[in-house]
Design a protein around this motif. Structure first.
Motif, PDB file in Angstrom:
ATOM      1  N   VAL A  41       0.839  -1.202   0.000  1.00 45.16           N
ATOM      2  CA  VAL A  41       0.000   0.000   0.000  1.00 45.16           C
ATOM      3  C   VAL A  41       0.873   1.251   0.000  1.00 45.16           C
ATOM      4  CG1 VAL A  41      -1.650   1.352   1.379  1.00 45.16           C
ATOM      5  CG2 VAL A  41      -2.013  -1.105   1.041  1.00 45.16           C
ATOM      6  N   GLN A  44       1.736   2.512  -3.387  1.00 43.48           N
ATOM      7  CA  GLN A  44       0.646   2.778  -4.318  1.00 43.48           C
ATOM      8  C   GLN A  44       0.325   4.272  -4.380  1.00 43.48           C
ATOM      9  OE1 GLN A  44      -0.304   0.091  -6.198  1.00 43.48           O
ATOM     10  NE2 GLN A  44       1.382  -0.719  -4.967  1.00 43.48           N
ATOM     11  N   SER A  45      -0.573   4.614  -5.272  1.00 39.97           N
ATOM     12  CA  SER A  45      -0.985   6.014  -5.430  1.00 39.97           C
ATOM     13  C   SER A  45      -1.670   6.511  -4.155  1.00 39.97           C
ATOM     14  CB  SER A  45      -1.943   6.145  -6.618  1.00 39.97           C
ATOM     15  OG  SER A  45      -3.121   5.391  -6.355  1.00 39.97           O
ATOM     16  N   ASP A  47      -4.543   7.832  -3.662  1.00 38.24           N
ATOM     17  CA  ASP A  47      -5.933   7.438  -3.469  1.00 38.24           C
ATOM     18  C   ASP A  47      -6.042   6.031  -2.874  1.00 38.24           C
ATOM     19  OD1 ASP A  47      -5.057   6.457  -5.997  1.00 38.24           O
ATOM     20  OD2 ASP A  47      -7.109   6.314  -6.724  1.00 38.24           O
ATOM     21  N   VAL A  48      -5.150   5.145  -3.266  1.00 34.23           N
ATOM     22  CA  VAL A  48      -5.149   3.787  -2.693  1.00 34.23           C
ATOM     23  C   VAL A  48      -4.737   3.843  -1.228  1.00 34.23           C
ATOM     24  CG1 VAL A  48      -4.040   1.515  -2.773  1.00 34.23           C
ATOM     25  CG2 VAL A  48      -4.771   2.636  -4.899  1.00 34.23           C
ATOM     26  N   ARG A  49      -3.733   4.643  -0.917  1.00 31.81           N
ATOM     27  CA  ARG A  49      -3.285   4.767   0.477  1.00 31.81           C
ATOM     28  C   ARG A  49      -4.395   5.333   1.355  1.00 31.81           C
ATOM     29  NH1 ARG A  49       1.276   7.222  -2.053  1.00 31.81           N
ATOM     30  NH2 ARG A  49       0.783   9.147  -0.945  1.00 31.81           N
ATOM     31  N   ALA A  51      -7.659   5.200   0.751  1.00 30.44           N
ATOM     32  CA  ALA A  51      -8.727   4.195   0.841  1.00 30.44           C
ATOM     33  C   ALA A  51      -8.378   3.118   1.862  1.00 30.44           C
ATOM     34  CB  ALA A  51      -8.989   3.575  -0.532  1.00 30.44           C
ATOM     35  N   TYR A  52      -7.140   2.645   1.848  1.00 31.78           N
ATOM     36  CA  TYR A  52      -6.721   1.602   2.791  1.00 31.78           C
ATOM     37  C   TYR A  52      -6.788   2.107   4.230  1.00 31.78           C
ATOM     38  CZ  TYR A  52      -3.743  -1.882   5.080  1.00 31.78           C
ATOM     39  OH  TYR A  52      -3.244  -2.843   5.922  1.00 31.78           O
ATOM     40  N   SER A  62     -13.847  -4.917  -5.441  1.00 32.70           N
ATOM     41  CA  SER A  62     -13.429  -3.576  -5.862  1.00 32.70           C
ATOM     42  C   SER A  62     -12.109  -3.689  -6.628  1.00 32.70           C
ATOM     43  CB  SER A  62     -13.262  -2.650  -4.653  1.00 32.70           C
ATOM     44  OG  SER A  62     -12.099  -3.001  -3.916  1.00 32.70           O
ATOM     45  N   MET A  64      -9.374  -2.015  -6.458  1.00 30.82           N
ATOM     46  CA  MET A  64      -8.208  -1.934  -5.589  1.00 30.82           C
ATOM     47  C   MET A  64      -7.971  -3.273  -4.887  1.00 30.82           C
ATOM     48  SD  MET A  64      -7.395   0.529  -2.305  1.00 30.82           S
ATOM     49  CE  MET A  64      -8.457  -0.342  -1.160  1.00 30.82           C
ATOM     50  N   GLY A  68      -4.788  -5.630  -5.610  1.00 26.56           N
ATOM     51  CA  GLY A  68      -3.865  -5.877  -4.509  1.00 26.56           C
ATOM     52  C   GLY A  68      -3.648  -7.357  -4.257  1.00 26.56           C
TER      53      GLY A  68
END
Length: 89
Positions: A41, A44-45, A47-49, A51-52, A62, A64, A68
């Protein structure tokens, strides 16, 4: 119900489609995956960080989540098993 209607019914999927963030992260810990996922994570970008870190729910299908788990070499069956185990926590 006709034979065609019965044939059109999708197979039952016993694994949950989502789990809480608590369940998801505790299952990562139980499976010995939390450090690897945290490291993935972190690369990652943004937005992924975000979201996580801030999602209250993790949805199995989803983009992501699928990406993943694929990046970690999981099969669809392993992803299902992960969510089944997480739902019990």
């Amino acid at each position: 119900m006709t034979v065609e209607e019965i044939a059109a019914i999708p197979p039952y999927d016993p694994s949950p489609s989502s789990v809480s963030a608590r369940q998801f992260k505790l299952q990562l810990l139980a499976a010995g995956l939390i450090d690897a996922v945290d490291a993935w994570v972190a690369q990652q970008s943004r937005d992924v960080r975000i979201a996580y870190e801030y999602s209250g729910t993790f949805v199995k299908d989803s983009p992501m989540m699928v990406g993943g788990f694929q990046a970690m070499g999981f099969t669809t069956q392993q992803l299902d098993a992960f969510f089944e185990a997480a739902a019990k926590l």
